[in-house]
Design an enzyme around this catalytic site. Structure first.
Site, PDB file in Angstrom:
ATOM      1  N   CYS A  71     -15.476  -8.024 -41.001  1.00 27.61           N
ATOM      2  CA  CYS A  71     -15.190  -8.812 -39.799  1.00 27.61           C
ATOM      3  C   CYS A  71     -14.650  -7.850 -38.735  1.00 27.61           C
ATOM      4  CB  CYS A  71     -14.156  -9.870 -40.170  1.00 27.61           C
ATOM      5  SG  CYS A  71     -13.778 -10.979 -38.824  1.00 27.61           S
ATOM      6  N   CYS A  86     -14.647   7.055 -30.424  1.00 26.65           N
ATOM      7  CA  CYS A  86     -15.063   8.442 -30.701  1.00 26.65           C
ATOM      8  C   CYS A  86     -16.553   8.571 -30.957  1.00 26.65           C
ATOM      9  CB  CYS A  86     -14.273   9.007 -31.877  1.00 26.65           C
ATOM     10  SG  CYS A  86     -14.791   8.327 -33.466  1.00 26.65           S
ATOM     11  N   CYS A 136     -11.529   8.776 -36.097  1.00 29.24           N
ATOM     12  CA  CYS A 136     -10.403   8.752 -35.152  1.00 29.24           C
ATOM     13  C   CYS A 136      -9.277   7.821 -35.617  1.00 29.24           C
ATOM     14  CB  CYS A 136     -10.872   8.354 -33.752  1.00 29.24           C
ATOM     15  SG  CYS A 136     -11.314   6.613 -33.601  1.00 29.24           S
ATOM     16  N   CYS A 150     -18.388   3.668 -33.021  1.00 31.96           N
ATOM     17  CA  CYS A 150     -16.981   3.499 -32.666  1.00 31.96           C
ATOM     18  C   CYS A 150     -16.846   3.644 -31.148  1.00 31.96           C
ATOM     19  CB  CYS A 150     -16.146   4.568 -33.373  1.00 31.96           C
ATOM     20  SG  CYS A 150     -14.425   4.587 -32.858  1.00 31.96           S
ATOM     21  N   CYS A 191     -11.948   3.422 -38.320  1.00 34.56           N
ATOM     22  CA  CYS A 191     -12.880   4.536 -38.157  1.00 34.56           C
ATOM     23  C   CYS A 191     -12.336   5.748 -38.900  1.00 34.56           C
ATOM     24  CB  CYS A 191     -13.028   4.833 -36.667  1.00 34.56           C
ATOM     25  SG  CYS A 191     -13.984   6.313 -36.326  1.00 34.56           S
TER      26      CYS A 191
HETATM   27 ZN   LIG Z   1     -13.606   6.394 -34.051  1.00 30.35          ZN
END
Ligand SMILES: [Zn+2]
Length: 160
Positions: free
Chosen positions: A148, A79, A127, A76, A124
């Site tokens: 995607c 984070c 976060c 990510c 995610c």
């Molecule tokens: Zn994240």
């Protein structure tokens, strides 16, 4: 007796109040990594903020990660949680980095109707940052899923 009724009324008020708060907390899930909009704006590029925090979509073929073929992990961008593995990446021809599965437990799902029909949005799990959507037209030989993902929401960490 009057005292008891008053007490009961107060308790009722508080219990209603707390259940209202619980409903709100359910709608706005609290993620392990939570920051204010101002903090995210400071940390992310404007393109990353638009995708991760405002659920925007990057221009197709704009991400250099479309052509990334090295072994490694996609994290990510907000984070640093590991989200996808290079072995599950495939060329979908759509112009967005695509994977047939996520790293289990690190991606959360919800439904959005932004285009007028239901799409499975993924974000995610740490976060809450928006990543992209998952569709059922992925590789038949593996999972059949096509995750995607906006390349701008990811940070590629090559295997050493
Ligand atoms: Zn994240």
């Amino acid at each position: 007796m009057k005292k008891i009724i008053t007490l009961f009324t107060i308790m009722l008020f508080f219990s209603c109040n707390s259940s209202a708060q619980k409903t709100k907390a359910k709608e706005e899930k609290v993620y392990p990594v939570t920051k204010t909009d101002a903090e995210w704006k400071k940390e992310l590029t404007s393109e990353q903020y638009y995708v991760l925090r405002e659920a925007g979509t990057e221009r197709r073929y704009s991400s250099s990660l479309n052509k990334e073929s090295r072994k490694g992990i996609y994290h990510c961008a907000a984070c640093d949680t590991p989200l996808f593995k290079s072995e599950h990446k495939f060329d979908s021809g759509t112009g967005w980095p695509s994977f047939d599965r996520e790293i289990e437990g690190n991606v959360d799902y919800s439904v959005d109707y932004n285009l007028g029909y239901a799409r499975n949005e993924e974000h995610c799990a740490t976060c809450g940052g928006h990543l992209g959507h998952v569709f059922n037209d992925g590789p038949r030989k593996t999972t059949g899923k096509r995750h995607c993902i906006n390349g701008v929401a990811l940070k590629f960490v090559p295997e050493k």
